[in-house]
Design an enzyme around this catalytic site. Structure first.
Site, PDB file in Angstrom:
ATOM      1  CG  HIS A 121      -2.043   0.726   1.334  1.00 37.50           C
ATOM      2  ND1 HIS A 121      -3.265   0.182   1.072  1.00 37.50           N
ATOM      3  CD2 HIS A 121      -2.249   2.028   1.607  1.00 37.50           C
ATOM      4  CE1 HIS A 121      -4.194   1.113   1.183  1.00 37.50           C
ATOM      5  NE2 HIS A 121      -3.604   2.230   1.511  1.00 37.50           N
TER       6      HIS A 121
ATOM      7  CG  HIS B  96      -3.603   4.625   9.615  1.00 31.23           C
ATOM      8  ND1 HIS B  96      -4.633   4.040   8.917  1.00 31.23           N
ATOM      9  CD2 HIS B  96      -3.841   5.957   9.580  1.00 31.23           C
ATOM     10  CE1 HIS B  96      -5.460   4.973   8.479  1.00 31.23           C
ATOM     11  NE2 HIS B  96      -5.009   6.154   8.878  1.00 31.23           N
TER      12      HIS B  96
HETATM   13 FE   LIG Z   1      -6.124   7.854   8.498  1.00 29.22          FE
END
Ligand SMILES: [Fe+2]
EC number: 1.13.11.5
Length: 445
Positions: free
Chosen positions: A329, A372
């Site tokens: 990614h 994240h």
């Molecule tokens: Fe984010």
């Protein structure tokens, strides 16, 4: 070995199917309905004249400019700033801005602007979790709200007095700025149109802005926002930066092209108002406070100008996106349209990002955003479509925020499906959707 069968190549007629709203086979650099002409290029010095021959040749400040005009200079940077950061424009106008009838001070208004995001300000607090806004409410029919009255601050960091910081604003309007121009002396406005087409008049000329397009009005430039014909209401987002300016990000190993290409940034051509001798109010936003200057002439009276302090626009659908073509990614920084530097040499003040339709091709890869915790605060705005698989409340005209290091990700069934069942074939994603994002370190709310 036999050759593969020949397939008929069909020219693309619907540009939206190739992620691009501008007809790339046409010489017109804008969408079809844009009524104005523009000059292309990012960071150039441009020049433009309503009457050819107005610009003085070989000098900037002739003793007597042509047609009895006045020379007016505008410096955006320090006089002695190095060339790459030196910005100024010379204007040749009917009447100088200094010919006014006095400063009228603060005046009643309906805006809700905040510009001090320091701990000492009791009106701001740090939001230590995720936040989401439903679409920001449009003005009621019985009220008249133009851009000056329709500005509302959501959050930010720093303070314009420190020459470092940003403010995130939204605007919801249903009226034109009538004989009223705005001049932001605090910083640059990056305006994102979300709903309704806007007709923006600036000292350097006119810009047409429709959902999916952005424009930047540099600090110190006077402008008026009006609703384009057939539009009665408009909404959008503004990112204001203090002590910095919007720049194209470096491309590193990508080379010379890609992301937002310099020639897709469009600057207005000179335009002069038909009616020059009318009463106008010039609204200066100074340290977050509106002050009015009254004058008996239009501020849009430039017959010619040259320089590099010029508003510009960019169509986000022209963004030439790059991404992983093998595995993994790519960081969202690859979607950076414009960046503004801070005094920290390794951390931007703000990045303005694009999330739009594109191919998704990485193999053996979980393709949705993974869980994240980012140092940057992330603000997302849905311009159209319901994107990124966020909550049902993430709708066009609303927004979401994750403050620094707020843990976040996707807890939907879609996440599980993507992990277990997605077969990693090439696919188009975010079709008919456009999302913009501002990432910045240390925003308060
Ligand atoms: Fe984010």
């Amino acid at each position: 070995m036999s050759a593969p069968p020949i397939k008929e190549r069909k020219p693309v007629k619907d540009m939206q199917k190739v992620f691009h709203y501008t007809d790339t086979m046409s010489r017109k650099p804008t969408r079809d309905n844009d009524p104005y002409e523009y000059m292309a290029g990012f960071g150039n010095r441009h020049q433009s004249e309503v009457i050819p021959g107005t610009l003085p040749a070989g000098q900037n400040n002739p003793q007597e400019p042509r047609f009895g005009l006045y020379t007016e200079g505008l410096t955006y940077s320090a006089f002695v700033a190095p060339r790459y950061a030196n910005f100024s424009t010379y204007m040749y106008r009917v009447r100088p801005a200094a010919a006014h009838n006095g400063y009228k001070g603060e005046f009643p208004n309906k805006a809700n602007i905040e510009n001090c995001f320091l701990t000492l300000n009791p009106k701001v607090a740090t939001l230590a979790e995720q936040g989401e806004w439903l679409p920001f409410p449009l003005p009621e029919e019985n009220e008249r709200i133009d851009l000056v009255d329709g500005l509302h601050t959501l959050g930010g960091s720093g303070d314009p007095n420190l020459r470092e910081g940003i403010a995130l604003d939204v605007f919801m309007i249903n009226a034109d700025m009538d004989h009223r121009a705005l001049c932001n002396t605090d910083g640059d406005f990056l305006i994102v149109a979300q709903l309704g087409n806007l007709d923006i008049q600036t000292e350097m000329g006119k810009l047409f802005l429709q959902p999916g397009e952005i424009c930047v009005i540099p600090r110190g430039i006077r402008f008026a926002v009006r609703l384009a014909a057939g539009h009665h209401v408009a909404r959008g987002y503004i990112t204001e930066i203090w002590g910095s300016r919007w720049e194209l990000p470096d491309l590193g190993p990508l080379g010379g092209h890609g992301l937002a290409n310099p020639r897709d940034f469009l600057h207005p051509v000179a335009f002069i108002d038909e009616e020059l001798h009318e009463d106008w109010s010039i609204v200066h936003k100074i340290n977050g406070v509106y002050n009015a200057i009254q004058q008996d002439h239009s501020p849009f009276d430039l017959v010619a100008w040259h320089g590099n302090v010029v508003p510009y626009k960019y169509d986000l659908t022209k963004f030439s996106s790059q991404n992983a073509t093998s595995v993994d990614h790519t960081d969202p920084s690859v979607n950076c349209v414009l960046t503004a530097a801070s005094r920290d040499p390794v951390t931007p003040l703000a990045d303005f990002l694009w999330f739009g339709p594109r191919w998704d091709v990485a193999s053996n890869t979980f393709r949705l955003p993974y869980f994240h915790r980012n140092s940057a605060t992330e603000f997302l705005a849905s311009l159209y479509g319901n994107g990124l698989g966020r909550s049902d409340d993430f709708l066009p005209g609303g927004g979401s925020v994750e403050t620094s290091f707020t843990p976040h990700g996707n807890f939907s069934q879609e996440y599980v499906w993507e992990m277990r069942n997605q077969v990693n074939e090439p696919r188009k994603i975010l079709e008919s959707m456009l999302i913009s994002s501002v990432c910045s370190i240390g925003m308060n709310d």
